[in-house]
Scaffold this motif. Structure first.
Motif, short mmCIF file in Angstrom:
data_model
loop_
_atom_site.label_atom_id
_atom_site.label_comp_id
_atom_site.label_asym_id
_atom_site.label_seq_id
_atom_site.Cartn_x
_atom_site.Cartn_y
_atom_site.Cartn_z
N ALA A 115 67.78 62.06 57.16
CA ALA A 115 68.23 63.41 57.97
C ALA A 115 69.78 63.07 58.22
O ALA A 115 70.20 64.52 58.87
CB ALA A 115 67.38 63.29 59.29
N LYS A 116 70.33 62.03 58.52
CA LYS A 116 71.93 61.91 58.91
C LYS A 116 72.91 61.93 57.56
O LYS A 116 73.97 62.38 57.68
CB LYS A 116 71.94 60.88 59.95
CG LYS A 116 71.29 60.96 60.92
CD LYS A 116 71.60 59.62 61.91
CE LYS A 116 70.78 60.03 63.34
NZ LYS A 116 71.14 58.64 64.31
N MET A 117 72.26 61.03 56.45
CA MET A 117 72.99 60.89 55.61
C MET A 117 74.05 62.20 54.75
O MET A 117 75.24 61.98 54.40
CB MET A 117 72.60 59.90 54.38
CG MET A 117 73.35 59.23 53.28
SD MET A 117 74.22 57.88 53.99
CE MET A 117 73.36 56.59 53.43
N PRO A 118 73.10 63.04 54.69
CA PRO A 118 73.85 64.26 54.00
C PRO A 118 74.87 64.66 54.63
O PRO A 118 75.63 65.60 54.04
CB PRO A 118 72.71 65.37 53.90
CG PRO A 118 71.32 64.53 53.97
CD PRO A 118 71.89 63.42 54.78
N LYS A 119 75.13 64.33 56.13
CA LYS A 119 76.38 65.25 56.85
C LYS A 119 77.53 63.95 56.89
O LYS A 119 78.49 64.56 57.66
CB LYS A 119 75.67 65.39 58.26
CG LYS A 119 74.46 66.38 58.17
CD LYS A 119 74.02 66.53 59.60
CE LYS A 119 72.50 67.08 59.44
NZ LYS A 119 71.70 66.57 60.57
N ILE A 120 77.33 62.87 56.37
CA ILE A 120 78.64 61.89 56.68
C ILE A 120 79.01 61.36 55.14
O ILE A 120 78.52 61.83 54.27
CB ILE A 120 78.07 60.60 57.24
CG1 ILE A 120 76.92 60.13 56.75
CG2 ILE A 120 77.64 61.01 58.77
CD1 ILE A 120 76.65 58.71 56.95
N PRO A 121 80.25 60.84 55.12
CA PRO A 121 80.90 60.65 53.88
C PRO A 121 80.18 59.53 53.37
O PRO A 121 79.70 58.31 54.06
CB PRO A 121 82.36 60.05 54.45
CG PRO A 121 82.53 60.73 55.67
CD PRO A 121 81.14 60.75 56.27
N ILE A 122 79.83 59.54 52.05
CA ILE A 122 79.00 58.34 51.27
C ILE A 122 79.79 57.19 50.68
O ILE A 122 79.41 56.29 50.40
CB ILE A 122 77.92 58.99 50.48
CG1 ILE A 122 76.88 58.32 50.25
CG2 ILE A 122 78.54 59.40 49.26
CD1 ILE A 122 75.77 58.89 49.48
N GLN A 123 81.14 57.56 50.65
CA GLN A 123 82.03 56.54 49.82
C GLN A 123 81.85 55.16 50.20
O GLN A 123 81.65 54.10 49.31
CB GLN A 123 83.37 57.16 49.57
CG GLN A 123 84.27 56.46 48.73
CD GLN A 123 83.60 56.63 47.25
OE1 GLN A 123 83.09 57.60 46.99
NE2 GLN A 123 83.60 55.08 46.61
N PRO A 124 81.78 55.00 51.70
CA PRO A 124 81.81 53.51 51.98
C PRO A 124 80.47 52.89 51.57
O PRO A 124 80.57 51.61 51.08
CB PRO A 124 81.90 53.74 53.61
CG PRO A 124 82.64 54.87 53.91
CD PRO A 124 82.03 55.64 52.56
N TYR A 125 79.36 53.57 51.38
CA TYR A 125 78.28 52.95 51.11
C TYR A 125 78.26 52.87 49.56
O TYR A 125 77.63 51.82 49.02
CB TYR A 125 77.06 53.86 51.58
CG TYR A 125 77.12 54.03 53.13
CD1 TYR A 125 77.03 52.92 53.93
CD2 TYR A 125 77.54 55.27 53.50
CE1 TYR A 125 76.87 53.07 55.16
CE2 TYR A 125 77.63 55.29 54.99
CZ TYR A 125 77.15 54.38 55.76
OH TYR A 125 77.42 54.46 57.00
N ARG A 126 78.79 53.80 48.86
CA ARG A 126 78.88 53.54 47.33
C ARG A 126 79.80 52.34 46.94
O ARG A 126 79.61 51.72 45.95
CB ARG A 126 79.51 54.85 46.78
CG ARG A 126 78.61 56.09 46.70
CD ARG A 126 77.82 55.91 45.57
NE ARG A 126 77.03 57.45 45.68
CZ ARG A 126 75.71 57.48 45.10
NH1 ARG A 126 75.21 56.21 44.70
NH2 ARG A 126 75.05 58.58 45.21
N THR A 127 80.95 52.24 47.86
CA THR A 127 81.67 50.91 47.52
C THR A 127 80.79 49.58 47.56
O THR A 127 80.83 48.77 46.61
CB THR A 127 82.87 50.74 48.32
OG1 THR A 127 83.51 52.14 48.23
CG2 THR A 127 83.71 49.58 48.29
N LEU A 128 80.06 49.64 48.54
CA LEU A 128 79.27 48.45 48.70
C LEU A 128 78.12 48.15 47.56
O LEU A 128 78.13 47.14 47.07
CB LEU A 128 78.44 48.48 50.12
CG LEU A 128 79.35 48.14 51.39
CD1 LEU A 128 78.75 48.43 52.56
CD2 LEU A 128 79.81 46.68 51.42
#
Ligand SMILES: [Zn+2]
Length: 236
Positions: A115-128
């Motif tokens: 419910a939260k993830m669509p509203k925040i930058p995802i790049q840091p998680y992609r990097t991990l």
């Protein structure tokens, strides 16, 4: 600045390479030994002697002793009088209990995160996630385990519940995956690594139910092929 890193070669060579000066020998030694024990590189039953380890890491006995005592608290070793410490056997019951609780805690949290993830930058998680995939490709288990923990715990932080993150972090620290070393260069390891990007796809699209199901399966790998057994064989 003194920064110490543990130099390693491949999994076939061993774990314990020389360690260079660092700000925290204790945690460096603990991380290196823990990763080797978790992945099965140092097998259950192995006797560890503090002086021998200190010599191999190239540090004094004190930080090594402190590191091994931390591992004793985590249940990875037990002290053997006058000899050192023995790496404990992996209890199937313990592993099953840990996996069950992790599934209860980590999987339903995916719905809140979706419910939260669509509203925040995802790049840091992609990097991990990309770091996890790279570590799997290199069969670098310490890097895999470190990036995997960082990925899952940082995602869980989105729930905004510190107890949840602490509890899961603690359970992850106790999780042993002695079959991991046998998965070097395997498609299973790559498949598990790829699931992190898939999970981010689902979370960023707000697909909570599917993310929850994927997380249940993902945690199941721990008791399945990572323990050297058929998937879910340890689960009720
Ligand atoms: Zn993972």
């Amino acid at each position: 600045v003194t920064y110490y890193s543990i130099e390693r070669k491949t999994m076939a060579d061993s774990v314990i390479q020389t360690i260079e000066p660092s700000t925290s020998f204790r945690s460096e030694v603990e991380d290196a030994l823990a990763a080797a024990i978790v992945a099965g590189e140092i097998q259950p039953g192995t006797l560890l002697s503090v002086p021998t380890l200190a010599a191999r890491f190239g540090v004094s006995a004190t930080p090594v002793r402190e590191a091994v005592l931390q591992l004793e608290k985590r249940g990875f070793v037990v002290s053997v009088r006058n000899k050192g410490f023995r790496v404990t056997q992996v209890s199937e019951q313990d592993l099953r209990d840990i996996v069950q609780v992790r599934r209860w805690l980590e999987a339903p949290a995916m719905r809140i995160i979706a419910a939260k993830m669509p509203k925040i930058p995802i790049q840091p998680y992609r990097t991990l996630a990309t770091a996890i995939v790279a570590a799997a490709a290199n069969s670098d288990f310490p890097a895999y385990l470190a990036a995997d923990s960082a990925f899952h715990l940082s995602i869980l932080e989105l729930v905004d519940n510190k107890k949840l993150v602490d509890l899961v972090g603690e359970l992850r620290k106790q999780t042993r995956m002695v079959g991991l070393v046998g998965l070097a260069n395997s498609s299973e390891l790559q498949k598990s690594a790829d699931e992190h990007h898939l999970l981010l796809d689902l979370l960023s699209e707000g697909r909570g139910d599917e993310a929850e199901q994927l997380m249940l399966a993902h945690i199941g790998h721990v008791s399945g092929w990572w323990a050297g057994q058929p998937e879910d064989s340890l689960l009720p």
